[in-house]
Design a protein around this motif. Structure first.
Motif, PDB file in Angstrom:
ATOM      1  N   ASN A 115     -41.510   3.304 -29.259  1.00 17.51           N
ATOM      2  CA  ASN A 115     -40.735   4.184 -28.403  1.00 17.51           C
ATOM      3  C   ASN A 115     -39.431   4.416 -27.707  1.00 17.51           C
ATOM      4  O   ASN A 115     -38.862   5.250 -28.228  1.00 17.51           O
ATOM      5  N   ARG A 116     -38.912   2.756 -27.950  1.00 19.60           N
ATOM      6  CA  ARG A 116     -37.766   2.598 -28.086  1.00 19.60           C
ATOM      7  C   ARG A 116     -36.574   3.515 -29.315  1.00 19.60           C
ATOM      8  O   ARG A 116     -36.022   3.456 -29.217  1.00 19.60           O
ATOM      9  N   LEU A 117     -37.653   3.211 -30.584  1.00 13.34           N
ATOM     10  CA  LEU A 117     -36.703   3.106 -31.913  1.00 13.34           C
ATOM     11  C   LEU A 117     -36.550   5.661 -31.525  1.00 13.34           C
ATOM     12  O   LEU A 117     -35.315   5.732 -32.411  1.00 13.34           O
ATOM     13  N   PHE A 118     -38.125   5.648 -31.539  1.00 18.31           N
ATOM     14  CA  PHE A 118     -37.585   6.772 -31.837  1.00 18.31           C
ATOM     15  C   PHE A 118     -37.767   7.919 -30.013  1.00 18.31           C
ATOM     16  O   PHE A 118     -38.041   9.438 -30.454  1.00 18.31           O
ATOM     17  N   GLY A 119     -38.595   7.585 -29.110  1.00 19.57           N
ATOM     18  CA  GLY A 119     -37.931   8.225 -27.851  1.00 19.57           C
ATOM     19  C   GLY A 119     -37.054   9.309 -27.478  1.00 19.57           C
ATOM     20  O   GLY A 119     -36.031   8.142 -28.337  1.00 19.57           O
ATOM     21  N   SER A 120     -37.208   9.903 -26.704  1.00 13.38           N
ATOM     22  CA  SER A 120     -35.735  10.526 -25.849  1.00 13.38           C
ATOM     23  C   SER A 120     -35.392   9.709 -24.983  1.00 13.38           C
ATOM     24  O   SER A 120     -36.618   9.217 -24.475  1.00 13.38           O
TER      25      SER A 120
ATOM     26  N   MET B  82     -37.479  16.286 -34.897  1.00 10.88           N
ATOM     27  CA  MET B  82     -38.755  15.902 -34.670  1.00 10.88           C
ATOM     28  C   MET B  82     -38.771  14.541 -34.555  1.00 10.88           C
ATOM     29  O   MET B  82     -39.809  14.536 -34.904  1.00 10.88           O
ATOM     30  N   LYS B  83     -38.059  14.853 -33.616  1.00 10.29           N
ATOM     31  CA  LYS B  83     -37.878  13.255 -32.708  1.00 10.29           C
ATOM     32  C   LYS B  83     -39.549  13.262 -32.754  1.00 10.29           C
ATOM     33  O   LYS B  83     -40.370  11.893 -31.988  1.00 10.29           O
ATOM     34  N   PRO B  84     -40.238  13.965 -31.572  1.00  6.47           N
ATOM     35  CA  PRO B  84     -41.771  13.725 -30.414  1.00  6.47           C
ATOM     36  C   PRO B  84     -42.624  13.884 -31.805  1.00  6.47           C
ATOM     37  O   PRO B  84     -43.689  13.081 -31.617  1.00  6.47           O
ATOM     38  N   GLN B  85     -42.849  14.337 -32.881  1.00  6.67           N
ATOM     39  CA  GLN B  85     -43.624  14.196 -33.835  1.00  6.67           C
ATOM     40  C   GLN B  85     -43.750  12.591 -34.612  1.00  6.67           C
ATOM     41  O   GLN B  85     -44.833  12.287 -34.780  1.00  6.67           O
ATOM     42  N   MET B  86     -41.881  11.786 -34.883  1.00  7.79           N
ATOM     43  CA  MET B  86     -42.465  11.220 -35.745  1.00  7.79           C
ATOM     44  C   MET B  86     -43.047   9.997 -34.884  1.00  7.79           C
ATOM     45  O   MET B  86     -43.523   9.237 -35.651  1.00  7.79           O
ATOM     46  N   LEU B  87     -42.360  10.102 -33.243  1.00 14.83           N
ATOM     47  CA  LEU B  87     -42.901   8.933 -32.508  1.00 14.83           C
ATOM     48  C   LEU B  87     -44.826   9.353 -32.296  1.00 14.83           C
ATOM     49  O   LEU B  87     -45.271   8.369 -32.354  1.00 14.83           O
ATOM     50  N   PHE B  88     -45.141  10.323 -31.801  1.00 15.84           N
ATOM     51  CA  PHE B  88     -46.609  10.424 -32.108  1.00 15.84           C
ATOM     52  C   PHE B  88     -47.362   9.779 -34.075  1.00 15.84           C
ATOM     53  O   PHE B  88     -48.079   9.069 -33.518  1.00 15.84           O
ATOM     54  N   GLY B  89     -46.018   9.943 -34.732  1.00 16.78           N
ATOM     55  CA  GLY B  89     -46.773   9.568 -35.589  1.00 16.78           C
ATOM     56  C   GLY B  89     -46.436   8.594 -35.739  1.00 16.78           C
ATOM     57  O   GLY B  89     -47.734   7.302 -36.596  1.00 16.78           O
ATOM     58  N   ALA B  90     -46.264   8.411 -35.399  1.00 18.34           N
ATOM     59  CA  ALA B  90     -45.887   6.289 -35.321  1.00 18.34           C
ATOM     60  C   ALA B  90     -46.900   5.579 -34.284  1.00 18.34           C
ATOM     61  O   ALA B  90     -46.904   4.445 -35.078  1.00 18.34           O
ATOM     62  N   VAL B  91     -47.042   5.952 -33.471  1.00 18.97           N
ATOM     63  CA  VAL B  91     -48.400   5.742 -32.573  1.00 18.97           C
ATOM     64  C   VAL B  91     -49.331   5.688 -32.919  1.00 18.97           C
ATOM     65  O   VAL B  91     -50.521   4.184 -32.858  1.00 18.97           O
ATOM     66  N   MET B  92     -49.694   6.922 -34.138  1.00 16.56           N
ATOM     67  CA  MET B  92     -51.295   6.606 -34.264  1.00 16.56           C
ATOM     68  C   MET B  92     -50.889   5.968 -35.389  1.00 16.56           C
ATOM     69  O   MET B  92     -52.913   5.245 -36.095  1.00 16.56           O
ATOM     70  N   SER B  93     -50.033   5.807 -36.447  1.00 15.59           N
ATOM     71  CA  SER B  93     -49.814   4.570 -37.650  1.00 15.59           C
ATOM     72  C   SER B  93     -50.446   3.434 -36.644  1.00 15.59           C
ATOM     73  O   SER B  93     -51.052   2.617 -37.540  1.00 15.59           O
ATOM     74  N   ILE B  94     -50.196   3.031 -36.226  1.00 13.92           N
ATOM     75  CA  ILE B  94     -49.872   1.924 -34.785  1.00 13.92           C
ATOM     76  C   ILE B  94     -51.285   1.287 -35.074  1.00 13.92           C
ATOM     77  O   ILE B  94     -52.038   0.368 -35.340  1.00 13.92           O
TER      78      ILE B  94
ATOM     79  N   MET C  32     -50.196  20.791 -34.224  1.00 15.78           N
ATOM     80  CA  MET C  32     -50.339  19.959 -34.795  1.00 15.78           C
ATOM     81  C   MET C  32     -48.246  19.921 -34.314  1.00 15.78           C
ATOM     82  O   MET C  32     -47.941  19.189 -34.419  1.00 15.78           O
ATOM     83  N   SER C  33     -48.174  21.488 -34.482  1.00 10.32           N
ATOM     84  CA  SER C  33     -46.393  21.698 -34.315  1.00 10.32           C
ATOM     85  C   SER C  33     -46.158  21.322 -32.527  1.00 10.32           C
ATOM     86  O   SER C  33     -44.858  21.514 -32.893  1.00 10.32           O
ATOM     87  N   HIS C  34     -47.606  21.716 -31.566  1.00  9.77           N
ATOM     88  CA  HIS C  34     -46.989  20.950 -30.472  1.00  9.77           C
ATOM     89  C   HIS C  34     -47.064  19.684 -30.480  1.00  9.77           C
ATOM     90  O   HIS C  34     -47.691  19.592 -29.518  1.00  9.77           O
ATOM     91  N   SER C  35     -47.447  18.583 -31.115  1.00  6.26           N
ATOM     92  CA  SER C  35     -47.949  17.665 -31.627  1.00  6.26           C
ATOM     93  C   SER C  35     -46.939  16.174 -30.234  1.00  6.26           C
ATOM     94  O   SER C  35     -47.130  15.695 -30.415  1.00  6.26           O
ATOM     95  N   GLY C  36     -46.074  17.104 -30.644  1.00  3.68           N
ATOM     96  CA  GLY C  36     -44.718  15.493 -29.895  1.00  3.68           C
ATOM     97  C   GLY C  36     -45.273  14.976 -28.902  1.00  3.68           C
ATOM     98  O   GLY C  36     -45.705  15.048 -27.596  1.00  3.68           O
ATOM     99  N   LEU C  37     -45.098  13.502 -29.275  1.00  2.00           N
ATOM    100  CA  LEU C  37     -44.783  12.460 -28.568  1.00  2.00           C
ATOM    101  C   LEU C  37     -43.001  12.574 -27.558  1.00  2.00           C
ATOM    102  O   LEU C  37     -42.344  12.471 -28.084  1.00  2.00           O
ATOM    103  N   LYS C  38     -42.822  13.108 -26.121  1.00  3.75           N
ATOM    104  CA  LYS C  38     -41.498  12.640 -25.396  1.00  3.75           C
ATOM    105  C   LYS C  38     -41.447  11.513 -24.725  1.00  3.75           C
ATOM    106  O   LYS C  38     -42.332  11.284 -24.168  1.00  3.75           O
TER     107      LYS C  38
END
Lengths: 302, 322
Positions: free
Chosen positions: B315-320, B240-252, A296-302
């Motif tokens: 994506n707008r909120l958390f995307g890089s 941890m923006k990338p993880q925040m975004l992943f979490g947001a998409v999964m939660s939606i 999960m530490s690699h899980s980020g969306l960019k």
């Protein structure tokens, strides 16, 4: 500021910070906040355990009891003794579920690790576009396309086959996504060195990539397990023959039909079945949780 | 002999490239890229059959009248017009319910999972692992297993746990039909969904917080960050923006998928007075109970668009920016 002074000033911050080494009184407030929530989350789980072992007089006691007093295995023996309406023993459903789950996990690991390897380490034109499409598919809500899926499965003659339990579960966008992000963490030099040594593509995939991504594979295994083991929809929608249905489906019949959970005899059986459904999820997750966290530490969306 | 062979090869090469003008390009492609596609092929095949094609078919069906027996009849935008102007149930119950549910469960579950992940990260490893496991465990329970538990807890007779407790404390005089009464069903659905919302996104956020380099916090404190709240806003979330975004998409996605819970709890579709009716139930109602597949497909397309829209917003909120 001398070095000693510096460290004494900031050691306090280290102690209070993320991932501390041991207990510190400043952590008490967090426990204070967490405990009520954890209890709220845990109650239904405890209830599943406790309920499954209740004898009939405790299941229907008034006032109702949360914890079991005289635990018994009667609900489980009832469950296995009960034949479904068509005369299929519960063990058959259980057998189907186990086989389907194992095959799906194995196949989905092979299919998605191969794809993730290509998306992460091979060079080709459509690479970025394909990964982007998969990322959009993360947002895919299966229920929204239940109807077209039904038509396609019908057209492909997959209705009423064992394969229909397995094939739709193989394309798991979250799985491919997590695997690709994880393989990105393996330095390209490792792959290049193997190429110089004359390793083939398949050799690199099989002997270098797969052993290095064990944590990610464990994560995919858990996600696939949860999706497959708990799935009752496929049996409901695509399977007519009773002998091809799964345990999750059997459990739905217990909980939704009037002859099931609402009847006096049915409640104990349903409680036992819920525990059997839940327990494997829990055990597998406990065994593999450290692997999951490192994926999960690699899980980020960019 | 050798000269002859090489001459032959040259001839052969000339011949083959003359036979097929793209021969060279094809050969180059096979050497360079076909391996990648070979590795992708199995996944791509399943992905196309079970995800891409269904989405396209749904899109196509949404412009037709289709009752599963006759071949779909082209209908133009009729289904969408009906959905927006004439479907009273959709406008009066389904849409408001879905929005209310999504607004509370989506951000609520998301904030809760970030908060819990952050708190867990402040604890040493052993208690953190145990507590994280407990918080994640509801996500492992399937809908059917859950129905047994929650239905028993909220059972409408005096034997129901909640009724029994409230009767015992004399808060209520007679048992309440929790799962059958419109005013409570939605609240119960929200509680149950929040309870089981610590899924993959929560694990990702926890891992993301633990991965942050501790030196960042030290640097932050030198720059004048004095409390935890500032630390979260200026260091934790940006790192941890990338993880925040992943979490947001999964939660939606989880929010829109959780729609079946109302039907499971109340035991029927439609739910009592449409109190717990969400888009997902509306699709099932029209598609599998009334066999108006074309119309149901139009509702499906609307649902997919909503998910995409909200994901875009995330994506707008958390995307890089890159």
């Amino acid at each position: 500021m001398s070095r000693k002074k510096f460290s004494s000033r900031f050691s306090g911050i280290r102690n209070r910070g993320i991932n501390p080494q041991g207990f510190h009184t400043s952590q008490i407030k967090f426990y204070f906040f967490l405990l009520p929530l954890v209890i709220f989350m845990l109650l239904p789980i405890i209830f599943i355990f406790s309920h499954a072992f209740k004898p009939p007089d405790e299941l229907f006691a008034y006032p109702p009891r949360f914890f079991v007093v005289n635990p018994t295995f009667k609900n489980f023996t009832d469950l296995f003794a009960k034949l479904s309406s068509s005369g299929i023993p519960v063990s058959r459903y259980l057998f189907n579920s186990v086989v389907i789950t194992i095959v799906t996990i194995g196949a989905s690991i092979l299919v998605s690790t191969a794809a993730a390897y290509a998306l992460s380490k091979k060079r080709f034109k459509l690479k970025k576009a394909l990964f982007a499409i998969n990322t959009v598919a993360l947002m895919f809500v299966p229920i929204a396309v239940t109807i077209p899926r039904f038509l396609i499965i019908e057209k492909l003659n997959l209705m009423n086959t064992f394969l229909v339990h397995i094939l739709p579960g193989l394309a798991l966008p979250v799985g491919l996504f997590l695997l690709k992000q994880f393989i990105d963490g393996i330095p390209d030099e490792v792959v290049e060195a193997a190429q110089i040594d004359g390793a083939s593509d398949v050799g690199i995939y099989w002997r270098i990539i797969l052993p290095m991504i064990k944590p990610a594979i464990a994560t995919i295994a858990i996600l696939t397990f949860q999706a497959t083991w708990n799935n009752a929809d496929i049996s409901t929608l695509y399977i007519n023959s009773e002998s091809l249905k799964t345990f999750a489906f059997y459990l739905t019949t217990l909980t939704t039909t009037t002859a099931g959970a609402n009847a006096v005899a049915g409640q104990g059986i349903a409680a036992a079945a819920s525990l059997i459904m839940f327990l494997p999820n829990l055990i597998i997750f406990i065994l593999l949780q450290s692997q999951v966290m490192s994926t999960m530490s690699h899980s980020g969306l960019k | 002999m050798t000269a002859k062979t090489s001459e032959q090869t040259i001839l052969l090469q000339q011949k083959s490239s003359w036979d097929w003008p793209f021969g060279k390009a094809l050969k180059k492609w096979v050497e360079k890229e076909s391996g990648a596609y070979a590795f992708l092929s199995m996944y791509a095949l399943m992905f196309i059959i079970f995800i891409v094609v269904p989405v396209l078919v749904a899109f196509f069906l949404s412009f037709t009248f289709f009752d599963t027996i006759q071949f779909p009849k082209f209908n133009g935008l009729r289904n969408y017009i009906v959905l927006l102007t004439q479907d009273e149930i959709f406008m009066r119950y389904v849409l408001p319910n879905t929005i209310k549910f999504a607004v509370i469960v989506g951000p609520g579950g998301y904030i809760l999972s970030f908060l819990l992940a952050w708190i867990l990260a402040q604890l040493p490893k052993a208690p953190r692992t145990v507590l994280a496991l407990i918080l994640y465990s509801p996500s492992m329970t399937s809908g059917v297993a859950m129905a047994v538990v929650w239905k028993t807890l909220f059972s409408g007779d005096q034997n129901g746990y909640l009724n029994s407790i409230l009767l015992g404390m004399s808060v209520i005089q007679e048992p309440i039909q929790w799962l059958q009464s419109p005013q409570y069903l939605m609240t119960i659905m929200i509680i149950v969904t929040l309870w089981s919302s610590m899924g993959v996104g929560f694990l990702a956020m926890l891992a993301g917080i633990l991965e942050i380099n501790p030196e960042l916090y030290e640097a932050g404190s030198l720059d004048g960050i004095s409390n935890r709240f500032q630390e979260i806003i200026h260091i934790t979330i940006p790192s941890m923006k990338p993880q925040m975004l992943f979490g947001a998409v999964m939660s939606i996605v989880a929010t829109f998928q959780a729609g079946a819970i109302g039907v499971t709890l109340s035991g029927g579709n439609p739910t009592p007075q449409y109190a717990g009716q969400l888009i997902v139930n509306h699709i099932e109602d029209f598609g599998f109970l009334r066999y108006e597949m074309g119309y149901a497909a139009a509702v499906s397309v609307a649902l997919l668009l909503m998910v995409l829209l909200f994901s875009r917003l995330a994506n707008r909120l958390f995307g890089s920016e890159d």
